[in-house]
Design a protein around this motif. Structure first.
Motif, PDB file in Angstrom:
ATOM      1  N   THR A   1       0.844  -1.182   0.000  1.00  0.00           N
ATOM      2  CA  THR A   1       0.000   0.000   0.000  1.00  0.00           C
ATOM      3  C   THR A   1       0.882   1.236   0.000  1.00  0.00           C
ATOM      4  O   THR A   1       1.788   1.357   0.813  1.00  0.00           O
ATOM      5  CB  THR A   1      -0.902   0.020   1.249  1.00  0.00           C
ATOM      6  OG1 THR A   1      -1.655  -1.180   1.259  1.00  0.00           O
ATOM      7  CG2 THR A   1      -1.820   1.219   1.247  1.00  0.00           C
ATOM      8  N   ARG A   2       0.613   2.142  -0.904  1.00  0.00           N
ATOM      9  CA  ARG A   2       1.419   3.356  -0.976  1.00  0.00           C
ATOM     10  C   ARG A   2       0.608   4.597  -0.654  1.00  0.00           C
ATOM     11  O   ARG A   2       1.131   5.693  -0.634  1.00  0.00           O
ATOM     12  CB  ARG A   2       2.041   3.483  -2.361  1.00  0.00           C
ATOM     13  CG  ARG A   2       3.097   2.434  -2.610  1.00  0.00           C
ATOM     14  CD  ARG A   2       3.796   2.705  -3.937  1.00  0.00           C
ATOM     15  NE  ARG A   2       4.968   1.879  -4.084  1.00  0.00           N
ATOM     16  CZ  ARG A   2       4.962   0.664  -4.594  1.00  0.00           C
ATOM     17  NH1 ARG A   2       3.846   0.122  -5.000  1.00  0.00           N
ATOM     18  NH2 ARG A   2       6.080  -0.025  -4.696  1.00  0.00           N
ATOM     19  N   PHE A   3      -0.668   4.420  -0.429  1.00  0.00           N
ATOM     20  CA  PHE A   3      -1.541   5.555  -0.194  1.00  0.00           C
ATOM     21  C   PHE A   3      -2.457   5.238   0.981  1.00  0.00           C
ATOM     22  O   PHE A   3      -2.995   4.147   1.078  1.00  0.00           O
ATOM     23  CB  PHE A   3      -2.388   5.833  -1.440  1.00  0.00           C
ATOM     24  CG  PHE A   3      -3.427   6.887  -1.230  1.00  0.00           C
ATOM     25  CD1 PHE A   3      -3.080   8.221  -1.156  1.00  0.00           C
ATOM     26  CD2 PHE A   3      -4.762   6.544  -1.093  1.00  0.00           C
ATOM     27  CE1 PHE A   3      -4.037   9.201  -0.952  1.00  0.00           C
ATOM     28  CE2 PHE A   3      -5.719   7.511  -0.894  1.00  0.00           C
ATOM     29  CZ  PHE A   3      -5.360   8.846  -0.826  1.00  0.00           C
ATOM     30  N   VAL A   4      -2.626   6.187   1.865  1.00  0.00           N
ATOM     31  CA  VAL A   4      -3.526   6.029   2.998  1.00  0.00           C
ATOM     32  C   VAL A   4      -4.698   6.974   2.788  1.00  0.00           C
ATOM     33  O   VAL A   4      -4.507   8.182   2.655  1.00  0.00           O
ATOM     34  CB  VAL A   4      -2.810   6.367   4.328  1.00  0.00           C
ATOM     35  CG1 VAL A   4      -3.784   6.312   5.490  1.00  0.00           C
ATOM     36  CG2 VAL A   4      -1.649   5.434   4.561  1.00  0.00           C
ATOM     37  N   ASN A   5      -5.894   6.430   2.738  1.00  0.00           N
ATOM     38  CA  ASN A   5      -7.083   7.264   2.608  1.00  0.00           C
ATOM     39  C   ASN A   5      -7.541   7.625   4.023  1.00  0.00           C
ATOM     40  O   ASN A   5      -8.400   6.973   4.605  1.00  0.00           O
ATOM     41  CB  ASN A   5      -8.179   6.538   1.835  1.00  0.00           C
ATOM     42  CG  ASN A   5      -9.362   7.431   1.546  1.00  0.00           C
ATOM     43  OD1 ASN A   5      -9.572   8.445   2.213  1.00  0.00           O
ATOM     44  ND2 ASN A   5     -10.146   7.037   0.559  1.00  0.00           N
ATOM     45  N   ARG A   6      -6.953   8.663   4.570  1.00  0.00           N
ATOM     46  CA  ARG A   6      -7.208   9.073   5.952  1.00  0.00           C
ATOM     47  C   ARG A   6      -8.688   9.384   6.173  1.00  0.00           C
ATOM     48  O   ARG A   6      -9.255   9.012   7.197  1.00  0.00           O
ATOM     49  CB  ARG A   6      -6.347  10.275   6.319  1.00  0.00           C
ATOM     50  CG  ARG A   6      -6.539  10.747   7.755  1.00  0.00           C
ATOM     51  CD  ARG A   6      -5.569  11.882   8.116  1.00  0.00           C
ATOM     52  NE  ARG A   6      -5.811  12.373   9.452  1.00  0.00           N
ATOM     53  CZ  ARG A   6      -6.516  13.463   9.733  1.00  0.00           C
ATOM     54  NH1 ARG A   6      -7.048  14.188   8.760  1.00  0.00           N
ATOM     55  NH2 ARG A   6      -6.694  13.845  10.983  1.00  0.00           N
TER      56      ARG A   6
ATOM     57  N   THR B   1       1.037   6.711   7.936  1.00  0.00           N
ATOM     58  CA  THR B   1       1.725   6.015   6.846  1.00  0.00           C
ATOM     59  C   THR B   1       1.003   4.689   6.637  1.00  0.00           C
ATOM     60  O   THR B   1       0.151   4.305   7.451  1.00  0.00           O
ATOM     61  CB  THR B   1       3.198   5.748   7.210  1.00  0.00           C
ATOM     62  OG1 THR B   1       3.248   4.739   8.237  1.00  0.00           O
ATOM     63  CG2 THR B   1       3.913   7.013   7.645  1.00  0.00           C
ATOM     64  N   PRO B   2       1.327   3.959   5.576  1.00  0.00           N
ATOM     65  CA  PRO B   2       0.685   2.652   5.380  1.00  0.00           C
ATOM     66  C   PRO B   2       0.921   1.678   6.533  1.00  0.00           C
ATOM     67  O   PRO B   2       0.183   0.723   6.695  1.00  0.00           O
ATOM     68  CB  PRO B   2       1.324   2.142   4.081  1.00  0.00           C
ATOM     69  CG  PRO B   2       1.669   3.383   3.339  1.00  0.00           C
ATOM     70  CD  PRO B   2       2.127   4.355   4.413  1.00  0.00           C
TER      71      PRO B   2
END
Length: 120
Positions: free
Chosen positions: A11-16, A51-52
């Motif tokens: 995973t390179r993106f965190v959908n906060r 972060t992931p």
């Protein structure tokens, strides 16, 4: 002998925003189970730097005279927050401990008081 081939995804993106939405839903459900409880998010998700590999740090702040024992509060919270798409770590604090943390700014209670956000 050749090495076995394996694949994995990173995973390179965190959908906060999506994580916060799920956390808020769970916090509402937990507050229904434990009258007078306040659920606060602290740590990287609260300050906007997840972060992931981040977990969601949750403090369940209960009244000093809470009839639900702390171990049961933690068990209930862990069950309710199972549906969140990131690991969750639960901490149980009394209102008195949180107030002391606000005054001193040290310890877990101080961190929750200083950086925590309400999930209501």
């Amino acid at each position: 002998m050749p090495k076995p081939f394996t694949t994995f995804a990173v995973t390179r993106f965190v959908n906060r925003d999506a994580v916060l939405s799920r956390l808020k839903d769970c916090a509402r459900r937990l507050a229904e189970e434990i009258p007078g409880a306040e659920v606060r998010l602290f740590g990287s998700y609260a300050v906007g730097t997840p972060t992931p590999k981040s977990d969601a740090d949750i403090a369940v702040v209960v009244p000093d005279d809470c009839l639900v024992p702390p171990d049961r509060v933690k068990d209930l919270a862990e069950t309710v927050f199972l549906e969140v798409p990131v690991p969750v770590e639960i901490f149980v604090l009394t209102r008195t401990a949180l107030t002391a943390g606000r005054k001193t700014g040290v310890s877990l209670a101080g961190t929750v008081a200083r950086t925590g956000i309400s999930l209501r």
